[in-house]
Design a protein around this motif. Structure first.
Motif, short mmCIF file in Angstrom:
data_model
loop_
_atom_site.label_atom_id
_atom_site.label_comp_id
_atom_site.label_asym_id
_atom_site.label_seq_id
_atom_site.Cartn_x
_atom_site.Cartn_y
_atom_site.Cartn_z
N LYS A 69 0.83 -1.21 0.00
CA LYS A 69 0.00 0.00 0.00
C LYS A 69 0.86 1.26 0.00
O LYS A 69 0.62 2.19 -0.77
CB LYS A 69 -0.91 -0.03 1.23
N SER A 70 1.88 1.29 0.85
CA SER A 70 2.68 2.50 1.05
C SER A 70 3.68 2.78 -0.08
O SER A 70 3.92 3.94 -0.42
CB SER A 70 3.45 2.42 2.37
N TYR A 71 4.27 1.73 -0.63
CA TYR A 71 5.37 1.95 -1.57
C TYR A 71 5.11 1.48 -2.99
O TYR A 71 5.86 1.82 -3.89
CB TYR A 71 6.64 1.26 -1.05
N PHE A 72 4.08 0.69 -3.20
CA PHE A 72 3.89 0.10 -4.52
C PHE A 72 2.49 0.34 -5.08
O PHE A 72 1.98 -0.44 -5.87
CB PHE A 72 4.20 -1.40 -4.48
N GLU A 73 1.86 1.42 -4.63
CA GLU A 73 0.55 1.84 -5.16
C GLU A 73 -0.50 0.74 -5.09
O GLU A 73 -1.35 0.63 -5.96
CB GLU A 73 0.70 2.34 -6.60
N ARG A 74 -0.41 -0.09 -4.05
CA ARG A 74 -1.36 -1.19 -3.81
C ARG A 74 -1.35 -2.26 -4.91
O ARG A 74 -2.28 -3.04 -5.02
CB ARG A 74 -2.79 -0.65 -3.63
N LEU A 75 -0.32 -2.28 -5.72
CA LEU A 75 -0.27 -3.23 -6.84
C LEU A 75 0.80 -4.29 -6.58
O LEU A 75 2.00 -3.99 -6.50
CB LEU A 75 0.04 -2.50 -8.15
N ASN A 76 0.36 -5.53 -6.46
CA ASN A 76 1.30 -6.63 -6.22
C ASN A 76 2.27 -6.80 -7.38
O ASN A 76 3.43 -7.20 -7.17
CB ASN A 76 0.55 -7.93 -5.97
N CYS A 77 1.82 -6.49 -8.60
CA CYS A 77 2.72 -6.62 -9.75
C CYS A 77 3.90 -5.67 -9.63
O CYS A 77 5.00 -5.98 -10.07
CB CYS A 77 1.97 -6.42 -11.06
N ASN A 78 3.69 -4.51 -8.99
CA ASN A 78 4.81 -3.58 -8.77
C ASN A 78 5.82 -4.16 -7.79
O ASN A 78 7.02 -3.94 -7.93
CB ASN A 78 4.30 -2.23 -8.25
N VAL A 79 5.34 -4.89 -6.80
CA VAL A 79 6.23 -5.54 -5.84
C VAL A 79 7.09 -6.58 -6.56
O VAL A 79 8.32 -6.61 -6.41
CB VAL A 79 5.44 -6.21 -4.69
N VAL A 80 6.45 -7.42 -7.34
CA VAL A 80 7.17 -8.48 -8.07
C VAL A 80 8.17 -7.86 -9.04
O VAL A 80 9.33 -8.29 -9.12
CB VAL A 80 6.18 -9.41 -8.81
N SER A 81 7.75 -6.83 -9.74
CA SER A 81 8.64 -6.16 -10.69
C SER A 81 9.87 -5.59 -9.97
O SER A 81 10.99 -5.72 -10.45
CB SER A 81 7.88 -5.04 -11.40
N PHE A 82 9.66 -4.99 -8.82
CA PHE A 82 10.76 -4.43 -8.03
C PHE A 82 11.75 -5.52 -7.63
O PHE A 82 12.96 -5.36 -7.77
CB PHE A 82 10.21 -3.72 -6.79
N VAL A 83 11.22 -6.64 -7.14
CA VAL A 83 12.08 -7.73 -6.68
C VAL A 83 12.86 -8.32 -7.85
O VAL A 83 14.05 -8.62 -7.73
CB VAL A 83 11.24 -8.82 -5.96
N VAL A 84 12.22 -8.46 -9.00
CA VAL A 84 12.90 -8.99 -10.18
C VAL A 84 13.97 -8.01 -10.65
O VAL A 84 15.10 -8.39 -10.96
CB VAL A 84 11.90 -9.30 -11.31
#
Length: 125
Positions: A69-84
């Motif tokens: 919510k705080s860092y990835f605009e509530r989008l799980n795909c943004n989290v995965v993209s960041f980790v990749v």
């Protein structure tokens, strides 16, 4: 960090690598967790015994939800993209996650189908 049965600040200190942080610095974490309702104090005195109010899974779930919510605009795909992007997850890892998600989805669909059949049999018989 804090076991189901509880623990003291000294237990947290023992888990830390050298050089160990000062006792007062480490003691700040449990105080924050108490304020957040994650742990509670038993036998409040100089050596507080802290014990969990939520499971590690629940705490992890809430933490990841807040992070997303705080860092990835509530989008799980943004989290995965960041980790990749940070090379902390390989394509093979992503394929395994996708396979697991598909298996879970198939199980949920089968359960939904079973519930629907059971409901229809009760209503229409």
């Amino acid at each position: 960090m804090i076991k189901k049965t509880g623990g003291y600040v000294k237990d947290i200190l023992e888990l830390l690598d050298e050089p160990k942080a000062h006792n007062h610095i480490v003691a700040t974490l449990p105080k924050i967790w108490v304020e957040k309702g994650v742990i509670e104090i038993k036998n409040a005195n100089r050596n507080n015994l802290y014990y969990p109010l939520v499971t590690k899974y629940t705490y992890s779930e809430q933490s990841i939800e807040q992070l997303t919510k705080s860092y990835f605009e509530r989008l799980n795909c943004n989290v995965v993209s960041f980790v990749v992007d940070k090379k902390q997850m390989s394509i093979e890892d992503l394929e395994l996650v996708l396979k697991e998600l598909k298996n879970k989805l198939n199980c949920l669909l089968k359960v939904d189908e079973l519930i629907a059949k059971t409901y229809c049999n009760k209503v229409f018989t």
